[in-house]
Design an enzyme around this catalytic site. Structure first.
Site, mmCIF file in Angstrom:
data_model
loop_
_atom_site.group_PDB
_atom_site.id
_atom_site.type_symbol
_atom_site.label_atom_id
_atom_site.label_comp_id
_atom_site.label_asym_id
_atom_site.label_seq_id
_atom_site.Cartn_x
_atom_site.Cartn_y
_atom_site.Cartn_z
ATOM 1 N N ASP A 130 -11.582 2.748 4.332
ATOM 2 C CA ASP A 130 -11.215 1.444 4.420
ATOM 3 C C ASP A 130 -12.538 1.151 3.908
ATOM 4 O O ASP A 130 -13.929 0.423 3.529
ATOM 5 C CB ASP A 130 -11.367 0.557 5.374
ATOM 6 N N GLN A 177 -4.962 -1.482 9.376
ATOM 7 C CA GLN A 177 -4.452 -2.826 9.104
ATOM 8 C C GLN A 177 -5.164 -4.192 10.389
ATOM 9 O O GLN A 177 -4.919 -3.822 11.693
ATOM 10 C CB GLN A 177 -3.725 -3.672 8.709
ATOM 11 N N LYS A 222 0.881 -1.208 -0.364
ATOM 12 C CA LYS A 222 -0.129 -0.499 -0.148
ATOM 13 C C LYS A 222 1.319 1.412 -0.013
ATOM 14 O O LYS A 222 0.883 2.047 -0.812
ATOM 15 C CB LYS A 222 -0.924 -0.450 1.382
HETATM 16 N N1 GUN Z 1 -7.413 -6.843 5.859
HETATM 17 C C1 GUN Z 1 -7.466 -7.071 5.077
HETATM 18 N N2 GUN Z 1 -8.052 -6.846 4.038
HETATM 19 C C2 GUN Z 1 -7.802 -5.538 4.914
HETATM 20 C C3 GUN Z 1 -8.627 -4.004 3.747
HETATM 21 O O1 GUN Z 1 -9.467 -4.268 3.348
HETATM 22 N N3 GUN Z 1 -8.842 -3.164 5.208
HETATM 23 C C4 GUN Z 1 -7.648 -3.394 5.970
HETATM 24 N N4 GUN Z 1 -7.381 -2.774 7.308
HETATM 25 N N5 GUN Z 1 -7.382 -4.410 7.032
HETATM 26 C C5 GUN Z 1 -7.400 -5.555 5.924
#
Ligand code: GUN
Length: 302
Positions: A121, A98, A54
């Site tokens: 998100d 995350q 990311k």
């Molecule tokens: N863990 C796995 N996929 C995601 C996501 O799309 N966002 C977040 N914050 N954590 C994740």
């Protein structure tokens, strides 16, 4: 008949190119790049890889994208304090914590602490409510929004209208928001899950099938209506006998391909869309928060 392959790699790359243009436009008008902070608590290897990606992809597109790493024993109040500081920082447009989080931290409390307009998100209850109620300003979870973009691109607007859709999986991350996006696009939506009776028979009615349960190969050819569009969100690591692992989707791809009209491969389908949508959400959040007009990269794509 062999299904058309839905190429998430190509669409992800096209979306990233639009995001880079939008980030540059934003930078010229606002005098700073869109700002994203990704918070990682602990050192889960899969999470480490995701957050690093990311940060790197975001930087490559001209965002100020940074990971903040904290030890696994970080107390919840410390995390909430950091989120409050990022909420108050005018140069930050997107905050992503995350998941999963270590057991001493309540993920719902953390998500609720994020400013909804920085919640890239789309997990905050305010954004969930905006999506369900069809209100403006919703930030939509990245993976289902990426699926929706692939479907729109494959089928066109009219062909979602009035179609039957079956979403397998009801998670807050994918299944529920996916069902809402399809409903908003005028599809007739059924959601299946672990307690659903006769899921194959329900799936077989569907013009659009989205599988998001993380059970490799669960969806076999007999689940698929001939000609249907099939989106496979599953990415499970399956050990190979010779060592290492492969990524397996929820759909038995080789068999499904002979029945479906269009299908996403795993890998190379939904996966490459997720980060592109996260960065799109960040640019859109930046634009909305600051009143800086920037074209929505998704509008330019579809
Ligand atoms: N863990 C796995 N996929 C995601 C996501 O799309 N966002 C977040 N914050 N954590 C994740």
């Amino acid at each position: 008949m062999t299904a058309t392959l839905i190429d998430g790699k190509a669409t992800g790359a096209a979306l990233r190119a639009r995001v880079a243009e939008a980030a540059e436009t934003f930078g010229n008008r606002a005098g700073r790049p869109p700002g994203l902070r990704v918070i990682l608590v602990g050192d889960d290897p899969a999470s480490q890889a995701y957050v690093a990606s990311k940060e790197k992809v975001g930087r490559g597109l001209g965002l100020d994208s940074r990971v903040e790493r904290y030890p696994a024993d970080l107390p919840e109040p410390d995390l909430l304090g950091r989120i409050a500081a990022l909420n108050a920082d005018p140069a930050i447009d997107g905050i992503l914590v995350q998941l999963p989080l270590p057991p001493q931290i309540d993920p719902q409390r953390v998500i609720a602490a994020i400013d909804p307009d920085k919640d890239v998100d789309g997990f905050h209850p305010v954004n969930v409510g905006r999506l369900v109620a069809g209100l403006p300003g919703a930030l939509v979870p990245c993976t289902p929004y990426g699926c929706w973009i692939l479907l729109r691109q494959t089928l066109g607007t009219d062909r979602l209208d009035g179609r039957t859709a079956f979403v397998l999986g009801r998670s807050n991350l994918v299944g529920k928001p996916m069902a809402q996006l399809l409903l908003a696009a005028n599809a007739t939506v059924t959601v299946g899950h672990s307690r659903t009776e006769h899921p194959a028979a329900l799936a077989r009615q569907a013009d659009i099938l989205v599988a998001a349960v993380g059970r490799p190969g669960l969806v076999t050819a007999d689940w698929i209506k001939p000609g249907a569009a099939v989106i496979d969100v599953g990415i499970t690591r399956v050990d190979k006998p010779e060592g290492g692992y492969r990524l397996a989707g929820d759909v038995d791809f080789d068999a499904a391909r002979a029945v479906a009209g269009a299908i996403t491969p795993v890998p190379g389908g939904v996966g490459p869309m997720t980060i592109a949508v996260l960065l799109r959400n960040t640019v859109v959040a930046a634009s909305r928060r600051t009143g800086t007009p920037v074209p929505d990269p998704v509008d330019l794509l579809l």
